[in-house]
Design a protein around this motif. Structure first.
Motif, PDB file in Angstrom:
ATOM      1  N   GLN A 238      82.477 -82.110 -86.381  1.00  0.00           N
ATOM      2  CA  GLN A 238      82.183 -80.846 -87.057  1.00  0.00           C
ATOM      3  C   GLN A 238      80.779 -80.362 -86.720  1.00  0.00           C
ATOM      4  O   GLN A 238      80.545 -79.165 -86.529  1.00  0.00           O
ATOM      5  CB  GLN A 238      82.366 -81.006 -88.565  1.00  0.00           C
ATOM      6  CG  GLN A 238      83.818 -81.192 -88.978  1.00  0.00           C
ATOM      7  CD  GLN A 238      83.964 -81.631 -90.425  1.00  0.00           C
ATOM      8  OE1 GLN A 238      83.011 -81.548 -91.195  1.00  0.00           O
ATOM      9  NE2 GLN A 238      85.149 -82.088 -90.797  1.00  0.00           N
ATOM     10  N   ARG A 239      79.812 -81.285 -86.639  1.00  0.00           N
ATOM     11  CA  ARG A 239      78.456 -80.891 -86.278  1.00  0.00           C
ATOM     12  C   ARG A 239      78.417 -80.358 -84.850  1.00  0.00           C
ATOM     13  O   ARG A 239      77.732 -79.368 -84.564  1.00  0.00           O
ATOM     14  CB  ARG A 239      77.495 -82.072 -86.419  1.00  0.00           C
ATOM     15  CG  ARG A 239      76.055 -81.726 -86.007  1.00  0.00           C
ATOM     16  CD  ARG A 239      75.075 -82.775 -86.446  1.00  0.00           C
ATOM     17  NE  ARG A 239      75.420 -84.093 -85.946  1.00  0.00           N
ATOM     18  CZ  ARG A 239      74.922 -85.228 -86.451  1.00  0.00           C
ATOM     19  NH1 ARG A 239      74.064 -85.184 -87.446  1.00  0.00           N
ATOM     20  NH2 ARG A 239      75.281 -86.391 -85.943  1.00  0.00           N
ATOM     21  N   LEU A 243      77.188 -76.679 -83.724  1.00  0.00           N
ATOM     22  CA  LEU A 243      76.200 -76.469 -82.671  1.00  0.00           C
ATOM     23  C   LEU A 243      76.742 -75.527 -81.616  1.00  0.00           C
ATOM     24  O   LEU A 243      76.024 -74.618 -81.157  1.00  0.00           O
ATOM     25  CB  LEU A 243      75.816 -77.808 -82.042  1.00  0.00           C
ATOM     26  CG  LEU A 243      74.909 -77.743 -80.803  1.00  0.00           C
ATOM     27  CD1 LEU A 243      73.631 -76.974 -81.103  1.00  0.00           C
ATOM     28  CD2 LEU A 243      74.594 -79.147 -80.300  1.00  0.00           C
ATOM     29  N   ARG A 244      77.980 -75.698 -81.210  1.00  0.00           N
ATOM     30  CA  ARG A 244      78.561 -74.806 -80.199  1.00  0.00           C
ATOM     31  C   ARG A 244      78.555 -73.359 -80.672  1.00  0.00           C
ATOM     32  O   ARG A 244      78.185 -72.447 -79.924  1.00  0.00           O
ATOM     33  CB  ARG A 244      79.990 -75.246 -79.871  1.00  0.00           C
ATOM     34  CG  ARG A 244      80.663 -74.378 -78.820  1.00  0.00           C
ATOM     35  CD  ARG A 244      82.032 -74.882 -78.440  1.00  0.00           C
ATOM     36  NE  ARG A 244      82.911 -74.976 -79.593  1.00  0.00           N
ATOM     37  CZ  ARG A 244      84.187 -75.356 -79.513  1.00  0.00           C
ATOM     38  NH1 ARG A 244      84.703 -75.692 -78.336  1.00  0.00           N
ATOM     39  NH2 ARG A 244      84.940 -75.428 -80.582  1.00  0.00           N
ATOM     40  N   ASP A 245      78.949 -73.132 -81.933  1.00  0.00           N
ATOM     41  CA  ASP A 245      78.947 -71.771 -82.466  1.00  0.00           C
ATOM     42  C   ASP A 245      77.535 -71.194 -82.489  1.00  0.00           C
ATOM     43  O   ASP A 245      77.329 -70.010 -82.210  1.00  0.00           O
ATOM     44  CB  ASP A 245      79.538 -71.759 -83.879  1.00  0.00           C
ATOM     45  CG  ASP A 245      81.019 -72.091 -83.891  1.00  0.00           C
ATOM     46  OD1 ASP A 245      81.650 -72.010 -82.820  1.00  0.00           O
ATOM     47  OD2 ASP A 245      81.544 -72.426 -84.967  1.00  0.00           O
ATOM     48  N   TRP A 246      76.561 -72.039 -82.829  1.00  0.00           N
ATOM     49  CA  TRP A 246      75.171 -71.580 -82.883  1.00  0.00           C
ATOM     50  C   TRP A 246      74.660 -71.243 -81.489  1.00  0.00           C
ATOM     51  O   TRP A 246      73.991 -70.230 -81.285  1.00  0.00           O
ATOM     52  CB  TRP A 246      74.306 -72.654 -83.552  1.00  0.00           C
ATOM     53  CG  TRP A 246      72.903 -72.222 -83.849  1.00  0.00           C
ATOM     54  CD1 TRP A 246      72.513 -71.139 -84.576  1.00  0.00           C
ATOM     55  CD2 TRP A 246      71.709 -72.891 -83.430  1.00  0.00           C
ATOM     56  NE1 TRP A 246      71.138 -71.087 -84.647  1.00  0.00           N
ATOM     57  CE2 TRP A 246      70.627 -72.146 -83.949  1.00  0.00           C
ATOM     58  CE3 TRP A 246      71.450 -74.048 -82.683  1.00  0.00           C
ATOM     59  CZ2 TRP A 246      69.298 -72.519 -83.728  1.00  0.00           C
ATOM     60  CZ3 TRP A 246      70.136 -74.418 -82.472  1.00  0.00           C
ATOM     61  CH2 TRP A 246      69.072 -73.659 -82.992  1.00  0.00           C
ATOM     62  N   SER A 273      74.697 -86.720 -76.773  1.00  0.00           N
ATOM     63  CA  SER A 273      75.828 -87.609 -76.533  1.00  0.00           C
ATOM     64  C   SER A 273      77.074 -87.144 -77.276  1.00  0.00           C
ATOM     65  O   SER A 273      78.174 -87.106 -76.718  1.00  0.00           O
ATOM     66  CB  SER A 273      75.464 -89.038 -76.949  1.00  0.00           C
ATOM     67  OG  SER A 273      76.578 -89.895 -76.838  1.00  0.00           O
ATOM     68  N   GLN A 274      76.918 -86.774 -78.541  1.00  0.00           N
ATOM     69  CA  GLN A 274      78.066 -86.339 -79.332  1.00  0.00           C
ATOM     70  C   GLN A 274      78.640 -85.028 -78.821  1.00  0.00           C
ATOM     71  O   GLN A 274      79.854 -84.834 -78.809  1.00  0.00           O
ATOM     72  CB  GLN A 274      77.667 -86.235 -80.804  1.00  0.00           C
ATOM     73  CG  GLN A 274      77.358 -87.572 -81.443  1.00  0.00           C
ATOM     74  CD  GLN A 274      76.863 -87.449 -82.867  1.00  0.00           C
ATOM     75  OE1 GLN A 274      76.653 -86.344 -83.386  1.00  0.00           O
ATOM     76  NE2 GLN A 274      76.651 -88.578 -83.528  1.00  0.00           N
ATOM     77  N   PHE A 275      77.770 -84.116 -78.389  1.00  0.00           N
ATOM     78  CA  PHE A 275      78.251 -82.839 -77.861  1.00  0.00           C
ATOM     79  C   PHE A 275      79.039 -83.066 -76.575  1.00  0.00           C
ATOM     80  O   PHE A 275      80.093 -82.466 -76.367  1.00  0.00           O
ATOM     81  CB  PHE A 275      77.068 -81.907 -77.602  1.00  0.00           C
ATOM     82  CG  PHE A 275      77.472 -80.487 -77.319  1.00  0.00           C
ATOM     83  CD1 PHE A 275      77.646 -79.583 -78.353  1.00  0.00           C
ATOM     84  CD2 PHE A 275      77.679 -80.051 -76.016  1.00  0.00           C
ATOM     85  CE1 PHE A 275      78.018 -78.263 -78.103  1.00  0.00           C
ATOM     86  CE2 PHE A 275      78.053 -78.744 -75.749  1.00  0.00           C
ATOM     87  CZ  PHE A 275      78.218 -77.848 -76.797  1.00  0.00           C
ATOM     88  N   ARG A 276      78.545 -83.960 -75.725  1.00  0.00           N
ATOM     89  CA  ARG A 276      79.255 -84.267 -74.487  1.00  0.00           C
ATOM     90  C   ARG A 276      80.600 -84.926 -74.775  1.00  0.00           C
ATOM     91  O   ARG A 276      81.606 -84.657 -74.103  1.00  0.00           O
ATOM     92  CB  ARG A 276      78.401 -85.158 -73.590  1.00  0.00           C
ATOM     93  CG  ARG A 276      78.972 -85.364 -72.193  1.00  0.00           C
ATOM     94  CD  ARG A 276      78.128 -86.330 -71.388  1.00  0.00           C
ATOM     95  NE  ARG A 276      76.806 -85.809 -71.102  1.00  0.00           N
ATOM     96  CZ  ARG A 276      76.539 -84.999 -70.084  1.00  0.00           C
ATOM     97  NH1 ARG A 276      77.510 -84.623 -69.266  1.00  0.00           N
ATOM     98  NH2 ARG A 276      75.302 -84.582 -69.875  1.00  0.00           N
ATOM     99  N   ALA A 282      77.146 -81.056 -71.155  1.00  0.00           N
ATOM    100  CA  ALA A 282      75.849 -81.149 -71.811  1.00  0.00           C
ATOM    101  C   ALA A 282      75.555 -79.880 -72.594  1.00  0.00           C
ATOM    102  O   ALA A 282      76.144 -78.822 -72.343  1.00  0.00           O
ATOM    103  CB  ALA A 282      74.752 -81.378 -70.768  1.00  0.00           C
ATOM    104  N   ILE A 283      74.637 -79.997 -73.538  1.00  0.00           N
ATOM    105  CA  ILE A 283      74.304 -78.856 -74.392  1.00  0.00           C
ATOM    106  C   ILE A 283      73.837 -77.669 -73.567  1.00  0.00           C
ATOM    107  O   ILE A 283      74.295 -76.528 -73.763  1.00  0.00           O
ATOM    108  CB  ILE A 283      73.236 -79.263 -75.430  1.00  0.00           C
ATOM    109  CG1 ILE A 283      73.844 -80.229 -76.453  1.00  0.00           C
ATOM    110  CG2 ILE A 283      72.654 -78.032 -76.127  1.00  0.00           C
ATOM    111  CD1 ILE A 283      72.833 -80.825 -77.411  1.00  0.00           C
TER     112      ILE A 283
END
Length: 341
Positions: A238-239, A243-246, A273-276, A282-283
């Motif tokens: 969910q985080r 982050l993606r929406d932001w 790491s979590q986003f990947r 990568a972010i």
């Protein structure tokens, strides 16, 4: 592929037609509902016999062979109970955005507590089961149900799900991203508007499926999903969605990774790491693609110049912007000039 949408001005009380009703009565009711769905109206005797029970829209779309989307946005004018059999095996993902109705499948209550905010549940069926829905008068219900048939699961590499016990249920609170996607699906026009609309619905529904299956243990849904979610806990996923929406909003365009991590309340390396794990990139790769996408939208919608588009996308020269754009999309951004919508 098929799609069926019915917008009801009024529907006769279906309580008069139970599962044990004669086939003739069920056929008459089905014919009446078809007439109402085609814009017809109840005659005086029908109004007197049945009365109005709900207003709203129901739709059922087969997005792909064995992959169904059922949308409900109705207001119940009377308290009522609906019952009908669910046949065949498969997985159902139920996402309720609004409504206090109580749902049961095979005599078991779905773990969808009433109250504000979206709720979701995943249910496995291995044999026929009775579906029961109880609702209160003057209540509105907005809900999506995605059905994944056994052969679709096999083709998607998720055949392990067909071995889950009958009436296995998993509940969770949908992420803000999933709630947003569900709102888009619920408000989207029917697939009769063209093939691209059907593909858009399928893409949105697939993202809901991914989050739903992410709630299961990796061993329950095969390597395809395990690789996508990579043991991320729901809160971590969910985080990543937040982050993606932001990032897509443009608010982080000028920030460093450290500033982004501080905003998200997380260590930078952990967040990366979590986003990947969640999205396979990568972010800053996602941020670069997001800026290119926003620049493309501005070219088509506002007719901005290549120099302005390059600046919006974060590039110092139109040439570098064009090279990056072609690498991502496969064609020059100049191909967007003059195109609207």
């Amino acid at each position: 592929m098929f799609a069926a949408t019915k917008t009801f001005a009024s529907i006769v009380n279906r309580r008069a037609v139970s599962l044990s009703a004669p086939a003739e009565a069920q056929t008459q009711t089905a014919t009446l509902l078809d007439r109402l769905g085609d814009g017809g109206a109840l005659n005086a005797s029908e109004q007197a016999a049945g009365g109005r029970v709900l207003n709203g829209t129901l739709s059922l779309t087969e997005l792909r062979d064995g992959f169904f989307l059922h949308r409900t946005d109705v207001t119940y004018l009377r308290g009522m109970t609906s019952r009908f059999p669910l046949s065949g095996n498969g997985v159902k993902i139920v996402l309720k955005l609004q409504g206090g109705g109580r749902l049961r499948i095979g005599g078991l209550a779905l773990p969808l507590p009433t109250g504000p905010g979206p709720r979701a549940a995943l249910v496995t069926l291995r044999e026929s089961a009775l579906y029961e829905h109880r609702c209160r008068a003057s209540s509105r219900e907005r809900m999506l149900v995605i059905t994944l048939m056994p052969h679709w699961l096999e083709q998607a590499g998720l055949g392990e799900l067909n071995a889950r016990p009958h009436l296995s249920m998993t509940a969770w609170t949908p992420s803000p991203r999933t709630a947003y996607l569900a709102e888009q699906l619920l408000s989207a026009p029917g697939t009769q508007d063209g093939p691209l609309q059907g593909l858009v619905q399928e893409r949105l529904a697939l993202e809901l499926v991914i989050e739903a299956l992410a709630q299961l243990e990796p061993a329950q849904c095969g390597m395809a999903v395990a690789e996508t979610t990579t043991t991320l806990r729901p809160a971590e996923y969910q985080r990543a969605c937040r982050l993606r929406d932001w990032l897509d909003s443009g608010a982080a365009d000028a920030l460093t990774l450290g500033a982004i991590a501080q905003h998200m309340g997380c260590n930078a390396s952990t967040l990366q790491s979590q986003f990947r794990q969640a999205f396979g990139k990568a972010i800053f790769d996602h941020l670069r693609e997001s800026r290119l996408r926003r620049a493309a939208d501005a070219i088509t919608a506002q007719g901005i110049s290549m120099a302005q588009a390059a600046e919006l996308a974060g590039y110092r020269s139109p040439g570098n912007f064009s090279t990056a754009f072609r690498r991502v999309y496969g064609f020059s951004p100049r191909g967007l000039v003059g195109k609207k919508g």
